[in-house]
Design a protein around this motif. Sequence first.
Motif, PDB file in Angstrom:
ATOM      1  N   ALA A  39     114.528  26.983  63.353  1.00  0.00           N
ATOM      2  CA  ALA A  39     113.196  26.481  63.674  1.00  0.00           C
ATOM      3  C   ALA A  39     112.236  26.930  62.583  1.00  0.00           C
ATOM      4  CB  ALA A  39     112.737  27.020  65.028  1.00  0.00           C
ATOM      5  N   PRO A  40     111.265  26.093  62.237  1.00  0.00           N
ATOM      6  CA  PRO A  40     110.335  26.441  61.163  1.00  0.00           C
ATOM      7  C   PRO A  40     109.440  27.609  61.537  1.00  0.00           C
ATOM      8  CG  PRO A  40     109.655  24.419  62.263  1.00  0.00           C
ATOM      9  CD  PRO A  40     111.006  24.754  62.798  1.00  0.00           C
ATOM     10  N   ILE A  41     109.095  28.411  60.513  1.00  0.00           N
ATOM     11  CA  ILE A  41     108.203  29.561  60.678  1.00  0.00           C
ATOM     12  C   ILE A  41     107.031  29.377  59.721  1.00  0.00           C
ATOM     13  CG2 ILE A  41     107.988  32.065  60.495  1.00  0.00           C
ATOM     14  CD1 ILE A  41     111.009  32.245  60.846  1.00  0.00           C
ATOM     15  N   ALA A  42     105.826  29.379  60.244  1.00  0.00           N
ATOM     16  CA  ALA A  42     104.640  29.239  59.396  1.00  0.00           C
ATOM     17  C   ALA A  42     103.471  29.963  60.047  1.00  0.00           C
ATOM     18  CB  ALA A  42     104.301  27.759  59.192  1.00  0.00           C
ATOM     19  N   PRO A  43     102.570  30.497  59.237  1.00  0.00           N
ATOM     20  CA  PRO A  43     101.428  31.221  59.806  1.00  0.00           C
ATOM     21  C   PRO A  43     100.428  30.274  60.447  1.00  0.00           C
ATOM     22  CG  PRO A  43     101.177  31.025  57.440  1.00  0.00           C
ATOM     23  CD  PRO A  43     102.539  30.488  57.769  1.00  0.00           C
ATOM     24  N   PRO A  44      99.596  30.774  61.349  1.00  0.00           N
ATOM     25  CA  PRO A  44      98.517  29.951  61.914  1.00  0.00           C
ATOM     26  C   PRO A  44      97.529  29.562  60.826  1.00  0.00           C
ATOM     27  CG  PRO A  44      98.847  31.984  63.177  1.00  0.00           C
ATOM     28  CD  PRO A  44      99.619  32.131  61.905  1.00  0.00           C
ATOM     29  N   GLY A  45      96.745  28.532  61.119  1.00  0.00           N
ATOM     30  CA  GLY A  45      95.725  28.127  60.162  1.00  0.00           C
ATOM     31  C   GLY A  45      95.686  26.643  59.943  1.00  0.00           C
ATOM     32  N   ASP A  46      95.270  26.249  58.754  1.00  0.00           N
ATOM     33  CA  ASP A  46      95.031  24.834  58.452  1.00  0.00           C
ATOM     34  C   ASP A  46      96.295  24.130  57.986  1.00  0.00           C
ATOM     35  OD1 ASP A  46      92.362  25.166  59.101  1.00  0.00           O
ATOM     36  OD2 ASP A  46      91.808  25.732  57.060  1.00  0.00           O
ATOM     37  N   LEU A  47      97.253  24.030  58.885  1.00  0.00           N
ATOM     38  CA  LEU A  47      98.504  23.339  58.596  1.00  0.00           C
ATOM     39  C   LEU A  47      98.693  22.191  59.577  1.00  0.00           C
ATOM     40  CD1 LEU A  47     100.867  26.406  58.053  1.00  0.00           C
ATOM     41  CD2 LEU A  47     100.157  24.769  56.304  1.00  0.00           C
ATOM     42  N   VAL A  48      99.262  21.114  59.077  1.00  0.00           N
ATOM     43  CA  VAL A  48      99.614  19.979  59.934  1.00  0.00           C
ATOM     44  C   VAL A  48     101.108  20.054  60.194  1.00  0.00           C
ATOM     45  CG1 VAL A  48      99.661  17.479  60.155  1.00  0.00           C
ATOM     46  CG2 VAL A  48      97.753  18.585  58.961  1.00  0.00           C
ATOM     47  N   ARG A  49     101.494  20.088  61.463  1.00  0.00           N
ATOM     48  CA  ARG A  49     102.899  20.221  61.849  1.00  0.00           C
ATOM     49  C   ARG A  49     103.351  18.979  62.598  1.00  0.00           C
ATOM     50  NH1 ARG A  49     103.222  26.351  62.274  1.00  0.00           N
ATOM     51  NH2 ARG A  49     101.056  26.995  61.980  1.00  0.00           N
ATOM     52  N   ASP A  50     104.635  18.649  62.457  1.00  0.00           N
ATOM     53  CA  ASP A  50     105.172  17.549  63.251  1.00  0.00           C
ATOM     54  C   ASP A  50     105.641  18.087  64.600  1.00  0.00           C
ATOM     55  OD1 ASP A  50     107.656  18.758  62.844  1.00  0.00           O
ATOM     56  OD2 ASP A  50     108.301  17.316  61.338  1.00  0.00           O
ATOM     57  N   THR A  51     106.247  17.229  65.400  1.00  0.00           N
ATOM     58  CA  THR A  51     106.616  17.627  66.758  1.00  0.00           C
ATOM     59  C   THR A  51     107.676  18.725  66.776  1.00  0.00           C
ATOM     60  OG1 THR A  51     108.225  15.813  66.824  1.00  0.00           O
ATOM     61  CG2 THR A  51     106.035  15.376  67.732  1.00  0.00           C
ATOM     62  N   ALA A  52     108.443  18.872  65.707  1.00  0.00           N
ATOM     63  CA  ALA A  52     109.457  19.919  65.631  1.00  0.00           C
ATOM     64  C   ALA A  52     108.929  21.191  64.986  1.00  0.00           C
ATOM     65  CB  ALA A  52     110.679  19.417  64.864  1.00  0.00           C
ATOM     66  N   GLY A  53     107.671  21.188  64.558  1.00  0.00           N
ATOM     67  CA  GLY A  53     107.090  22.376  63.948  1.00  0.00           C
ATOM     68  C   GLY A  53     107.140  22.419  62.442  1.00  0.00           C
ATOM     69  N   TYR A  54     107.772  21.419  61.807  1.00  0.00           N
ATOM     70  CA  TYR A  54     107.820  21.371  60.348  1.00  0.00           C
ATOM     71  C   TYR A  54     106.474  20.888  59.794  1.00  0.00           C
ATOM     72  CZ  TYR A  54     112.826  22.158  60.599  1.00  0.00           C
ATOM     73  OH  TYR A  54     114.058  22.713  60.842  1.00  0.00           O
ATOM     74  N   CYS A  55     106.254  21.141  58.521  1.00  0.00           N
ATOM     75  CA  CYS A  55     104.983  20.819  57.870  1.00  0.00           C
ATOM     76  C   CYS A  55     105.210  19.760  56.793  1.00  0.00           C
ATOM     77  CB  CYS A  55     104.364  22.068  57.267  1.00  0.00           C
ATOM     78  SG  CYS A  55     104.032  23.385  58.454  1.00  0.00           S
ATOM     79  N   PRO A  56     105.107  18.481  57.125  1.00  0.00           N
ATOM     80  CA  PRO A  56     105.347  17.421  56.127  1.00  0.00           C
ATOM     81  C   PRO A  56     104.391  17.577  54.940  1.00  0.00           C
ATOM     82  CG  PRO A  56     105.238  16.507  58.353  1.00  0.00           C
ATOM     83  CD  PRO A  56     104.790  17.929  58.458  1.00  0.00           C
ATOM     84  N   PRO A  57     104.908  17.634  53.715  1.00  0.00           N
ATOM     85  CA  PRO A  57     104.049  17.879  52.541  1.00  0.00           C
ATOM     86  C   PRO A  57     102.922  16.867  52.394  1.00  0.00           C
ATOM     87  CG  PRO A  57     106.350  18.199  51.971  1.00  0.00           C
ATOM     88  CD  PRO A  57     106.336  17.632  53.359  1.00  0.00           C
TER      89      PRO A  57
END
Length: 276
Positions: A216-234
């Motif tokens: 599962a993707p790991i990313a810090p909170p903040g100004d990120l856009v995530r898809d339904t699985a939690g990944y961050c499409p570039p």
Amino acid sequence: MAASVGMRSVLIEPDGLCRNLYRITALNNVLGGYTNGPELAHSISADLNSTDRCRIELGHRATELRAFDDHVAVTLETGARLTAPHAVLATGVGALQPRDADWITAPPNLTLPPLWQAEPHHAEGRTLLVLGGDRPIGTFLRAYPDTNTRLLVAYPASDEYKVEEIRDDPRVTLLRIDHLLLRTPEGPVITAEALGRDGERSTVEADVAFLSIGSAPIAPPGDLVRDTAGYCPPSDQHPRIIIAGDLRSSQFQRIATAMGSGSEAALRAYYATRNS
């Protein structure tokens, strides 16, 4: 790559450099003659330590990422705040646990190690119950071709395509199931109740259990856009946030593509800064 085009960078890493690579005992998709993770890790670490253009912050974790019109800001768990024209986010993925898979019922507090953490002494002369059919199984078998072990691979129908590379290995017994009830370990034996696709129930016993159910993707909170699985499409991110490596998508989780995307991210930041 950033250093090679004259850019300075700060590398934030909560643990050791390349820590996951040291657990990968066999490589077959990386150029440069590297055949195992430690070799590649040593090379990367040597490159990082040889340049004065990269400041390495080990033992720190990013707790927030914010993007503004003219800069980004990263807050560390110490409270320190770092700013820069761009941020490359390559925090990757972490192993899923049995509680994260809808086809597994397990004690709520049970955690198991991923298969890539297994070492020869875990396997020699023993039976391993492997939950899921994800790619690390093939890596493990290639790394220890002469190990006298038996792998019981319990996997759902959705993993059918993943087990093709291990199907003919005589050390592997494939158990395609609809559901697995994993019991609390009592003594030296791991016990599970498997419900097969034909409705038959069977008891599975092993010396030790490992996970291969994915990440599962790991990313810090903040100004990120995530898809339904939690990944961050570039393509969905703020222009000053650049996503690299496994965090981009579940489809491109390979060392070679991660290294390439990291180099591309550095060049993207370079050209954007030069043209601003």
